[in-house]
Design a protein around this motif. Structure first.
Motif, PDB file in Angstrom:
ATOM      1  N   GLU A   1      57.668  -0.099   5.641  1.00  0.00           N
ATOM      2  CA  GLU A   1      57.391  -0.771   4.378  1.00  0.00           C
ATOM      3  C   GLU A   1      58.364  -1.926   4.144  1.00  0.00           C
ATOM      4  O   GLU A   1      57.994  -2.972   3.612  1.00  0.00           O
ATOM      5  CB  GLU A   1      57.454   0.241   3.232  1.00  0.00           C
ATOM      6  CG  GLU A   1      56.758  -0.189   1.976  1.00  0.00           C
ATOM      7  CD  GLU A   1      55.238  -0.136   2.055  1.00  0.00           C
ATOM      8  OE1 GLU A   1      54.607  -0.290   0.996  1.00  0.00           O
ATOM      9  OE2 GLU A   1      54.664   0.045   3.158  1.00  0.00           O
ATOM     10  N   LEU A   2      59.615  -1.733   4.555  1.00  0.00           N
ATOM     11  CA  LEU A   2      60.602  -2.809   4.424  1.00  0.00           C
ATOM     12  C   LEU A   2      60.209  -4.009   5.278  1.00  0.00           C
ATOM     13  O   LEU A   2      60.297  -5.156   4.824  1.00  0.00           O
ATOM     14  CB  LEU A   2      61.993  -2.300   4.816  1.00  0.00           C
ATOM     15  CG  LEU A   2      63.124  -3.332   4.752  1.00  0.00           C
ATOM     16  CD1 LEU A   2      63.297  -3.897   3.348  1.00  0.00           C
ATOM     17  CD2 LEU A   2      64.443  -2.695   5.230  1.00  0.00           C
ATOM     18  N   GLU A   3      59.759  -3.772   6.487  1.00  0.00           N
ATOM     19  CA  GLU A   3      59.313  -4.863   7.353  1.00  0.00           C
ATOM     20  C   GLU A   3      58.160  -5.628   6.707  1.00  0.00           C
ATOM     21  O   GLU A   3      58.125  -6.857   6.731  1.00  0.00           O
ATOM     22  CB  GLU A   3      58.879  -4.315   8.720  1.00  0.00           C
ATOM     23  CG  GLU A   3      60.031  -3.836   9.596  1.00  0.00           C
ATOM     24  CD  GLU A   3      59.550  -3.384  10.964  1.00  0.00           C
ATOM     25  OE1 GLU A   3      58.384  -3.686  11.324  1.00  0.00           O
ATOM     26  OE2 GLU A   3      60.336  -2.719  11.673  1.00  0.00           O
ATOM     27  N   ARG A   4      57.226  -4.888   6.113  1.00  0.00           N
ATOM     28  CA  ARG A   4      56.070  -5.538   5.473  1.00  0.00           C
ATOM     29  C   ARG A   4      56.498  -6.354   4.251  1.00  0.00           C
ATOM     30  O   ARG A   4      56.000  -7.462   4.027  1.00  0.00           O
ATOM     31  CB  ARG A   4      55.031  -4.489   5.073  1.00  0.00           C
ATOM     32  CG  ARG A   4      54.251  -3.904   6.230  1.00  0.00           C
ATOM     33  CD  ARG A   4      53.079  -3.078   5.750  1.00  0.00           C
ATOM     34  NE  ARG A   4      53.484  -1.781   5.225  1.00  0.00           N
ATOM     35  CZ  ARG A   4      53.511  -0.654   5.936  1.00  0.00           C
ATOM     36  NH1 ARG A   4      53.171  -0.667   7.223  1.00  0.00           N
ATOM     37  NH2 ARG A   4      53.866   0.494   5.376  1.00  0.00           N
TER      38      ARG A   4
ATOM     39  N   PHE B   1      56.224 -10.397   3.880  1.00  0.00           N
ATOM     40  CA  PHE B   1      55.381 -10.944   2.811  1.00  0.00           C
ATOM     41  C   PHE B   1      56.093 -12.093   2.107  1.00  0.00           C
ATOM     42  O   PHE B   1      55.499 -13.157   1.881  1.00  0.00           O
ATOM     43  CB  PHE B   1      55.044  -9.828   1.814  1.00  0.00           C
ATOM     44  CG  PHE B   1      54.210 -10.285   0.650  1.00  0.00           C
ATOM     45  CD1 PHE B   1      52.833 -10.313   0.735  1.00  0.00           C
ATOM     46  CD2 PHE B   1      54.805 -10.697  -0.543  1.00  0.00           C
ATOM     47  CE1 PHE B   1      52.055 -10.746  -0.337  1.00  0.00           C
ATOM     48  CE2 PHE B   1      54.040 -11.126  -1.624  1.00  0.00           C
ATOM     49  CZ  PHE B   1      52.662 -11.153  -1.515  1.00  0.00           C
ATOM     50  N   TRP B   2      57.364 -11.904   1.761  1.00  0.00           N
ATOM     51  CA  TRP B   2      58.076 -12.938   1.014  1.00  0.00           C
ATOM     52  C   TRP B   2      58.482 -14.105   1.901  1.00  0.00           C
ATOM     53  O   TRP B   2      58.410 -15.267   1.475  1.00  0.00           O
ATOM     54  CB  TRP B   2      59.278 -12.320   0.299  1.00  0.00           C
ATOM     55  CG  TRP B   2      58.817 -11.442  -0.821  1.00  0.00           C
ATOM     56  CD1 TRP B   2      58.759 -10.083  -0.846  1.00  0.00           C
ATOM     57  CD2 TRP B   2      58.253 -11.879  -2.056  1.00  0.00           C
ATOM     58  NE1 TRP B   2      58.213  -9.645  -2.024  1.00  0.00           N
ATOM     59  CE2 TRP B   2      57.892 -10.718  -2.792  1.00  0.00           C
ATOM     60  CE3 TRP B   2      58.021 -13.132  -2.629  1.00  0.00           C
ATOM     61  CZ2 TRP B   2      57.321 -10.786  -4.058  1.00  0.00           C
ATOM     62  CZ3 TRP B   2      57.450 -13.195  -3.890  1.00  0.00           C
ATOM     63  CH2 TRP B   2      57.103 -12.035  -4.596  1.00  0.00           C
ATOM     64  N   LEU B   3      58.879 -13.847   3.113  1.00  0.00           N
ATOM     65  CA  LEU B   3      59.234 -14.953   4.006  1.00  0.00           C
ATOM     66  C   LEU B   3      58.019 -15.823   4.326  1.00  0.00           C
ATOM     67  O   LEU B   3      58.119 -17.050   4.388  1.00  0.00           O
ATOM     68  CB  LEU B   3      59.840 -14.407   5.300  1.00  0.00           C
ATOM     69  CG  LEU B   3      61.281 -13.905   5.233  1.00  0.00           C
ATOM     70  CD1 LEU B   3      61.699 -13.312   6.576  1.00  0.00           C
ATOM     71  CD2 LEU B   3      62.250 -15.031   4.838  1.00  0.00           C
ATOM     72  N   ASN B   4      56.884 -15.184   4.511  1.00  0.00           N
ATOM     73  CA  ASN B   4      55.685 -15.923   4.909  1.00  0.00           C
ATOM     74  C   ASN B   4      55.008 -16.640   3.751  1.00  0.00           C
ATOM     75  O   ASN B   4      54.340 -17.661   3.958  1.00  0.00           O
ATOM     76  CB  ASN B   4      54.673 -14.977   5.570  1.00  0.00           C
ATOM     77  CG  ASN B   4      55.163 -14.420   6.885  1.00  0.00           C
ATOM     78  OD1 ASN B   4      56.020 -15.013   7.541  1.00  0.00           O
ATOM     79  ND2 ASN B   4      54.649 -13.266   7.284  1.00  0.00           N
TER      80      ASN B   4
ATOM     81  N   ASP C   1      49.674 -13.835  -5.697  1.00  0.00           N
ATOM     82  CA  ASP C   1      48.595 -12.870  -5.870  1.00  0.00           C
ATOM     83  C   ASP C   1      48.659 -11.804  -4.772  1.00  0.00           C
ATOM     84  O   ASP C   1      49.614 -11.750  -3.991  1.00  0.00           O
ATOM     85  CB  ASP C   1      47.234 -13.557  -5.941  1.00  0.00           C
ATOM     86  CG  ASP C   1      46.799 -14.181  -4.613  1.00  0.00           C
ATOM     87  OD1 ASP C   1      47.429 -13.925  -3.559  1.00  0.00           O
ATOM     88  OD2 ASP C   1      45.792 -14.927  -4.620  1.00  0.00           O
ATOM     89  N   ARG C   2      47.661 -10.973  -4.721  1.00  0.00           N
ATOM     90  CA  ARG C   2      47.698  -9.852  -3.769  1.00  0.00           C
ATOM     91  C   ARG C   2      47.899 -10.334  -2.334  1.00  0.00           C
ATOM     92  O   ARG C   2      48.639  -9.727  -1.559  1.00  0.00           O
ATOM     93  CB  ARG C   2      46.390  -9.049  -3.868  1.00  0.00           C
ATOM     94  CG  ARG C   2      46.413  -7.837  -2.945  1.00  0.00           C
ATOM     95  CD  ARG C   2      45.054  -7.195  -2.753  1.00  0.00           C
ATOM     96  NE  ARG C   2      45.166  -6.143  -1.743  1.00  0.00           N
ATOM     97  CZ  ARG C   2      44.138  -5.637  -1.086  1.00  0.00           C
ATOM     98  NH1 ARG C   2      42.909  -6.078  -1.317  1.00  0.00           N
ATOM     99  NH2 ARG C   2      44.322  -4.699  -0.178  1.00  0.00           N
ATOM    100  N   GLU C   3      47.251 -11.426  -1.960  1.00  0.00           N
ATOM    101  CA  GLU C   3      47.314 -11.904  -0.584  1.00  0.00           C
ATOM    102  C   GLU C   3      48.542 -12.775  -0.330  1.00  0.00           C
ATOM    103  O   GLU C   3      48.785 -13.174   0.812  1.00  0.00           O
ATOM    104  CB  GLU C   3      46.042 -12.675  -0.253  1.00  0.00           C
ATOM    105  CG  GLU C   3      44.785 -11.830  -0.322  1.00  0.00           C
ATOM    106  CD  GLU C   3      43.531 -12.626   0.005  1.00  0.00           C
ATOM    107  OE1 GLU C   3      43.673 -13.747   0.531  1.00  0.00           O
ATOM    108  OE2 GLU C   3      42.434 -12.124  -0.278  1.00  0.00           O
TER     109      GLU C   3
ATOM    110  N   PHE D   1      48.170  -6.276   3.019  1.00  0.00           N
ATOM    111  CA  PHE D   1      48.781  -7.583   2.787  1.00  0.00           C
ATOM    112  C   PHE D   1      50.296  -7.526   2.641  1.00  0.00           C
ATOM    113  O   PHE D   1      50.962  -8.562   2.655  1.00  0.00           O
ATOM    114  CB  PHE D   1      48.166  -8.247   1.546  1.00  0.00           C
ATOM    115  CG  PHE D   1      46.730  -8.634   1.738  1.00  0.00           C
ATOM    116  CD1 PHE D   1      46.391  -9.733   2.516  1.00  0.00           C
ATOM    117  CD2 PHE D   1      45.711  -7.893   1.161  1.00  0.00           C
ATOM    118  CE1 PHE D   1      45.067 -10.105   2.695  1.00  0.00           C
ATOM    119  CE2 PHE D   1      44.384  -8.249   1.336  1.00  0.00           C
ATOM    120  CZ  PHE D   1      44.058  -9.355   2.113  1.00  0.00           C
ATOM    121  N   GLY D   2      50.854  -6.337   2.476  1.00  0.00           N
ATOM    122  CA  GLY D   2      52.307  -6.208   2.365  1.00  0.00           C
ATOM    123  C   GLY D   2      52.807  -6.226   0.939  1.00  0.00           C
ATOM    124  O   GLY D   2      52.136  -6.682   0.013  1.00  0.00           O
TER     125      GLY D   2
END
Length: 403
Positions: free
Chosen positions: A17-20, A24-27, A42-44, A356-357
């Motif tokens: 979960e930490l990896e996800r 998510f925030w870096l990308n 948003d969700r994505e 989606f993370g």
């Protein structure tokens, strides 16, 4: 399933979960044009507002520096932390108002809103301190120390607020104390102490005063709760809604701040009181009909004023996971492992989004995300969730190494 296998299973999920969350925030969040981070996603992960939260610039900078502290330096983590630090330094400080910081700014850093409380400064302080701890850049330590002093002087009424905003209510009519001030300052102190041993005596003295303020004014064992707002001498103001507000997630977060400090000093009495704060908050705030923790409750069982009082927000559940696992680690009482696992199951079912993370930020009482669902906002960014995942990963290491 034996205990080792149970704990290993929890740790595996937490690490994934930490990896996800980090990805998510870096990308999706980092602003490659102006610097800093967007958090209204948003969700994505698509940006739905380009205004930037100053809290989140500091929190994001701290999170990515803390990842480097715990797991070793990765260039993308350090770069993300630095981007937020530089953005804050360039755009988020009101130099004409005693270096008070803004609350929100535009995408390119133009000031939008100034607020009276000094949490922007607090997150700026821990971000600079953590970055200094990783890199040794002295200017970051100097910035952290200066912000730390500014917050203290404001909270203790030693200086007038240079923004000129004044108190929230007319002080001649009503003044008081807010739990957030000593509890957040206690946590800021713990970060600065870790990276700045040169000022350990100062940090110890300030931490002691914060603990005393929490216990003397806000902790109300006779009411079975810890109050957000009290009179100047800790008076219970039961005749007004504000005086009866309990934020169970806040109390639970406060409990592990107090436990960390108690463990540092070997103070068993303080630790025991912190556990009582946890017990009172989770027993009063847990929704036994739908699961999850209610956002606000009234300590006398009267109608809460906040419209969102029966929603389920992500961050209080992060605090339950940290605090319950900490108590289990420290005491061995399996009741708290049960609370950890009950909350973890709820979060897996309702907050987590492996597709989606990261986590949904806001659920209705029945556990369904608000629509359209969001992963970030002015108040939600890469902080509570990654902090919890990192801390629980480390505590599970400690528990597994005992086996």
């Amino acid at each position: 399933m034996d205990m080792t296998a149970r704990l290993q299973g929890h740790q595996k999920w937490i690490q994934e979960e930490l990896e996800r969350s980090v990805a998510f925030w870096l990308n999706n969040g980092m602003d490659l044009v102006h610097g800093g981070v967007y958090t209204c996603l948003d969700r994505e992960g698509k940006v739905f507002s380009t205004d930037k939260s100053v809290w989140m610039q500091g929190r994001c900078a701290w999170t990515f520096a803390y990842l480097c502290h715990v797991y070793g330096v990765k260039e993308e983590w350090l770069k993300a932390s630095r981007s937020c630090l530089d953005f804050m330094e360039k755009y988020c400080i009101n130099r004409e108002a005693g270096n008070r910081m803004y609350f929100t700014v535009t995408a390119d850093g133009k000031p939008l809103r100034q607020r009276r409380y000094c949490f922007s400064e607090g997150f700026y302080a821990i971000a600079n301190a953590e970055y200094y701890g990783v890199t040794g850049e002295k200017v970051c330590l100097e910035r952290a120390r200066a912000a730390y002093e500014l917050i203290w002087n404001l909270n203790q009424g030693l200086i007038k607020d240079p923004t000129g905003l004044g108190a929230k209510t007319v002080p001649e009519t009503r003044s008081g104390r807010a739990l957030a001030n000593p509890m957040i300052y206690l946590n800021i102190t713990s970060v600065l102490r870790r990276v700045d041993p040169e000022q350990e005596a100062l940090y110890d003295q300030r931490a002691k005063q914060c603990v005393e303020e929490i216990f003397r004014y806000h902790y109300k064992p006779e009411l079975g709760c810890t109050l957000e707002s009290v009179g100047p001498n800790g008076e219970f103001r039961g005749d007004v809604t504000e005086g009866r507000v309990v934020n169970p997630g806040h109390d639970i977060e406060c409990s592990w701040f107090l436990m960390e400090d108690a463990n540092r000093r070997g103070d068993k009495d303080q630790h025991a009181t912190a556990v009582k704060i946890f017990d009172q908050a989770i027993n009063a705030g847990w929704d036994y009909q739908y699961g999850g923790l209610l956002y606000f409750i009234d300590c006398l069982g009267r109608p809460p004023e906040a419209y969102e009082h029966d929603m389920k927000l992500w961050w209080p559940h992060d605090e339950i996971l940290i605090a319950s696992l900490m108590i289990y680690r420290d005491t061995g009482d399996e009741k708290y492992l049960t609370w950890f696992e009950r909350t973890l199951d709820y979060c897996k079912e309702h907050f987590s989004d492996p597709e989606f993370g990261d986590w949904y930020g806001y659920l209705r009482r029945d556990g369904k995300p608000t629509e359209p669902a969001c992963k970030g906002s002015t108040f939600k960014g890469p902080f509570h969730l990654p902090r919890m995942l990192i801390m629980c990963d480390r505590m599970l290491d400690q528990l597994l190494n005992k086996k």
